[in-house]
Motif scaffolding. Sequence first.
Motif, short mmCIF file in Angstrom:
data_model
loop_
_atom_site.label_atom_id
_atom_site.label_comp_id
_atom_site.label_asym_id
_atom_site.label_seq_id
_atom_site.Cartn_x
_atom_site.Cartn_y
_atom_site.Cartn_z
N GLU A 233 -2.77 -2.33 -0.49
CA GLU A 233 -1.79 -3.45 -0.22
C GLU A 233 -2.38 -4.51 0.31
OE1 GLU A 233 1.59 -1.80 1.64
OE2 GLU A 233 1.35 0.13 0.61
N ARG A 341 1.06 -4.89 6.80
CA ARG A 341 1.41 -4.23 5.56
C ARG A 341 2.59 -3.76 5.49
NH1 ARG A 341 -4.39 -3.05 5.64
NH2 ARG A 341 -5.35 -3.37 3.82
N LYS A 549 -0.97 3.30 7.23
CA LYS A 549 -1.02 1.78 7.57
C LYS A 549 -1.55 1.49 9.03
CE LYS A 549 2.75 0.49 4.22
NZ LYS A 549 4.31 -0.36 4.22
#
Length: 596
Positions: A233, A341, A549
């Motif tokens: 991502e 993100r 993340k």
Amino acid sequence: MVNNKGLAYSIEVMLAFVVLILFILGSSTPDTGHDWSEFQDQVAAEDLGHTLKQTGDLDRMMKDGNTGSLETVAETVSSGQLQLSGSIENLPLDEASIAINARPEDIAEESLKPLDDYDECDTDDLGEIQTDEEIYVTEEDADDKPRIYVVNTTLNTTEEDSVYDSIYVDNQTDCQLESDQGPFLRDEIFNWKNSTDGSDNDYREFKHVDIDEEQLVLHQADRAYRLRDVMEERVVEVETDQSFTTVELSETSLSEYNVLLFDSKDSLDQLENNRQKVDRFLEENTVIMMMDLESDDFEDGFISETGMEWVDLDYTSSPDQGVAFGDRNDPQRTETYFLGRGGDPGEVDIGTGGKVSSSKSQTALDQNNFVIGDTGRYDTDEWTTYNHSMVQEDPADYDHVPESECIEEGTEDPNFTVGEFEFPGYQGHLSGNPETVTYTVLNTKLGSDDDVCENRNIRAATIVEKEGDDDFEYRGHFLVGEEFILEGKEYSVSYPDQEALENGEELDFINIDNPEVEKINLRNSFPDQEIDTLARIPHRDEYNEDSRKLIAGLIHHSIGDQNQFGEQERTGTTSTVYSGFQNETYIPYKVSMRWH
């Protein structure tokens, strides 16, 4: 250095001509006969940099990590007479090459047999596979895993140079292979699942084939797949570049990686057995340990040499779900990549994995932590020490007594009291270290004349002796509120009340260490070794998306955010452009360009 990627060369050239047209409209007319040495002055360089920003081309290149387009613009506008190099700061463009240590239990050796011996599929059924060599297939096992076909896809090979370099996975398609079932090359990750609905995903990495032994080697790769999935991502709008692979530490050179990840405490034995290799890697790279630790781990071995410390305290409140970031540059950068993100600090589901302090300062608990629990505090009151029955003594019997007109030698003076204090020992939780250490403290009333001595209550605390240590150098003289560090802990001098200041019988040393509970530990040096970065994060069999993340942000932080492009040794006229991206958070960036 970021790999040139993204736009095709034809698009790069079109982009360059867009910039060229803008220069024409702005009455800056380049022509092929121009002497480009005249162009390389400061004004022209800044004009071109500003144009790239105003047209939005610079932002588009940075979003795609496409520094090659920058170089193409310079070469095209100048008809090949101008080249560009420089640096990009504050964007996560450097390639992250992450190796995840494979434990023995993560390595599977699957038996193979020739396809001709297998009666469910034959070569005609597997028309999707293009090979001149014999096809091998995994034998059925107790887990009833889907069949894997092992193939040499290199055409026209001899027996001597035959290499089985590809696999296909028959995931419930009964010999009719689909595009997502292969071929998978070495070090590629695939899903070796039993079901078609994805309910039992099992990600493996294809590592090696030994046809002579009829054996296929696979590594467990669930962790690599899920981290890779998150890191693919974009950060805000910026594309990042990363690769994951699992490695057998004792059999692998680490030179091509910049991050080494240990997936659990079970990996400690492998780390210890490969200390020289890991130590060399740490000199310029990052090691991340996903480990829950206990006090015994700090007794000896690698953990004991990192400088991290076990915190022998209770919690006043539990460090529940959620994290908060420190206010210094390192944690703030990690937070930016995490938020970029779409990470939610309140949804990170890691605990503490043990009461561990990074201990980067003189004290066991740091004042400026990296990532802490949003809730949860240590009960540092356990480290406070006091004596409320100090006794009058003769000042002549002690060294290091502060000068004062309020005390008189040769008698037990009420303005001079002495007492013993038990401080918690440095790393007192470890065997061989005392849990408490006894110190002798002088409590002296201070004054320069009789008026001050009678009307003001000023006292100084002086630590003069340490039990069992003849070489101890006194500490003091500390006035009320003054702070000092002793046994790796920070204290402030205090008196319970005004009466205690008057009679000198009571004195407190209040612990003022930071009670925050760290959830991620970070060290950039060891006590006896220079390193790049060591991080520890609590272990989870499966991290939730926000936790992954956070790990991705930690990886970006560890490999840095300064990237160079072009020929760095060249000199030329420079220009600088500032810009940034805004989405879940804001990332400013700086491009320094050198025209030559």
